[in-house]
Design an enzyme around this catalytic site. Sequence first.
Site, mmCIF file in Angstrom:
data_model
loop_
_atom_site.group_PDB
_atom_site.id
_atom_site.type_symbol
_atom_site.label_atom_id
_atom_site.label_comp_id
_atom_site.label_asym_id
_atom_site.label_seq_id
_atom_site.Cartn_x
_atom_site.Cartn_y
_atom_site.Cartn_z
ATOM 1 N N GLY A 97 2.676 1.598 10.834
ATOM 2 C CA GLY A 97 3.687 3.019 10.590
ATOM 3 C C GLY A 97 4.373 3.329 11.856
ATOM 4 N N GLY B 22 3.120 -1.393 4.572
ATOM 5 C CA GLY B 22 2.752 0.047 4.121
ATOM 6 C C GLY B 22 4.161 0.674 3.760
ATOM 7 N N GLY B 23 5.107 1.154 4.881
ATOM 8 C CA GLY B 23 6.305 1.809 4.548
ATOM 9 C C GLY B 23 7.065 0.997 3.807
ATOM 10 N N SER C 196 3.789 -2.593 10.325
ATOM 11 C CA SER C 196 5.244 -2.383 10.605
ATOM 12 C C SER C 196 6.011 -3.957 9.917
ATOM 13 C CB SER C 196 5.412 -2.057 11.732
ATOM 14 O OG SER C 196 5.374 -0.862 12.322
ATOM 15 N N GLU D 160 -4.702 -5.479 10.761
ATOM 16 C CA GLU D 160 -3.898 -4.559 10.871
ATOM 17 C C GLU D 160 -4.370 -3.820 12.403
ATOM 18 O OE1 GLU D 160 -2.364 -3.201 7.090
ATOM 19 O OE2 GLU D 160 -4.025 -2.091 7.268
ATOM 20 N N ASN E 188 0.889 -1.278 -0.060
ATOM 21 C CA ASN E 188 -0.111 -0.167 0.030
ATOM 22 C C ASN E 188 0.847 1.301 0.010
ATOM 23 O OD1 ASN E 188 -1.758 2.034 0.448
ATOM 24 N ND2 ASN E 188 -2.233 1.147 2.692
ATOM 25 N N TRP E 189 0.973 1.995 -1.144
ATOM 26 C CA TRP E 189 1.825 2.967 -1.340
ATOM 27 C C TRP E 189 1.493 4.312 -0.717
ATOM 28 C CZ3 TRP E 189 3.650 2.367 -6.910
ATOM 29 C CH2 TRP E 189 4.615 1.352 -7.121
ATOM 30 N N LYS E 190 0.069 4.317 -0.223
ATOM 31 C CA LYS E 190 -0.187 5.537 0.268
ATOM 32 C C LYS E 190 -0.291 6.855 -0.420
ATOM 33 C CE LYS E 190 0.121 3.291 4.734
ATOM 34 N NZ LYS E 190 -0.016 3.311 6.087
ATOM 35 N N GLU F 190 -6.392 4.093 8.165
ATOM 36 C CA GLU F 190 -6.375 5.565 7.880
ATOM 37 C C GLU F 190 -7.986 6.156 7.412
ATOM 38 O OE1 GLU F 190 -2.900 5.205 5.762
ATOM 39 O OE2 GLU F 190 -1.926 4.754 7.452
ATOM 40 N N HIS G 215 -9.212 0.542 5.228
ATOM 41 C CA HIS G 215 -8.071 0.749 5.841
ATOM 42 C C HIS G 215 -8.167 1.714 7.228
ATOM 43 C CE1 HIS G 215 -3.773 2.257 6.692
ATOM 44 N NE2 HIS G 215 -3.520 1.098 5.979
HETATM 45 C C1 PEP Z 1 -0.604 -0.307 6.104
HETATM 46 O O1 PEP Z 1 -0.715 1.053 5.972
HETATM 47 O O2 PEP Z 1 -1.622 -0.867 5.749
HETATM 48 C C2 PEP Z 1 0.577 -0.665 6.885
HETATM 49 C C3 PEP Z 1 0.516 -1.912 7.528
HETATM 50 O O3 PEP Z 1 1.688 0.191 7.180
HETATM 51 P P1 PEP Z 1 2.971 -0.082 7.931
HETATM 52 O O4 PEP Z 1 3.375 -1.311 6.978
HETATM 53 O O5 PEP Z 1 4.195 1.220 7.261
HETATM 54 O O6 PEP Z 1 2.981 -0.246 9.248
#
Ligand code: PEP
Length: 249
Positions: free
Chosen positions: A172, A233-234, A212, A166, A9-11, A96, A94
């Site tokens: 993050g 994500g990151g 993470s 999640e 997920n590049w956000k 967010e 998600h």
């Molecule tokens: C996400 O946004 O779905 C996520 C899991 O982010 P991260 O891997 O950065 O925690």
Amino acid sequence: MKRYYIAGNWKMHKTVAESVALAKALVRDLADCKDRVMIAPAFTALAAVAEAVRGSNIVLGAQNMGPDIQGAHTGEVSPLMLRDLGVSSVILGHSERRHSYFETDELINRKVLLALDHGLELILCVGETLAEREAGRLEDVVGFQVREGLKGVSAAKMASVTIAYEPVWAIGTGKTATPEDADMVHAYIRSVVSSLFDKAIAEALVIQYGGSVKPDNAVELMAKVNIDGALVGGASLKAETFVPIAQFR
Ligand code: PEP
């Protein structure tokens, strides 16, 4: 052999050129990947990334969509528009979206049904906040999100549904649920899906862990029987970190 599903997920990151460069690197480096890989760039880069991944084993996803097909819905994107660009999967619910944009379970459910009706696969994200976990409400919260999110979904359509667990406190933040904790929650999600549908559907359901995920914790997480993949994500923003996660075995 189990086939894992790793999604990035590049956000709200990357220009079109940066997105295409990363997509091309992934097409090259993951050509032999045994597992399923999806990337979800920003809407603005979808068309260009669709070209970059065409003919490869990488699935193109979107990070969200609106709850309507077309009409006076300023700022929204419909499943028809996503399909038109070659998108085959969409991330819904998600944290967010839930916490920063106040998306309710009812709204997320409308999107789930619409996506499935229009031939998109989806990843339904669920997860508790730290306060909810500490108050002993983890199962209530996650169970509710799964039941509400899947309301009205037919058994036949469940083949197009992935769930991502999640925990909000792990996204993050660099904090990861222990593989044991995540596995327990995944088993709980499977039991909820079994009660909604049946055991076969619950067993076939792909449940990703997200929060993470990094190259150095992917192996231990994936070793757990109820963890079938990762939503990243990151670490999905660079080939150097995403490729080793997708190729964790
Ligand atoms: C996400 O946004 O779905 C996520 C899991 O982010 P991260 O891997 O950065 O925690």
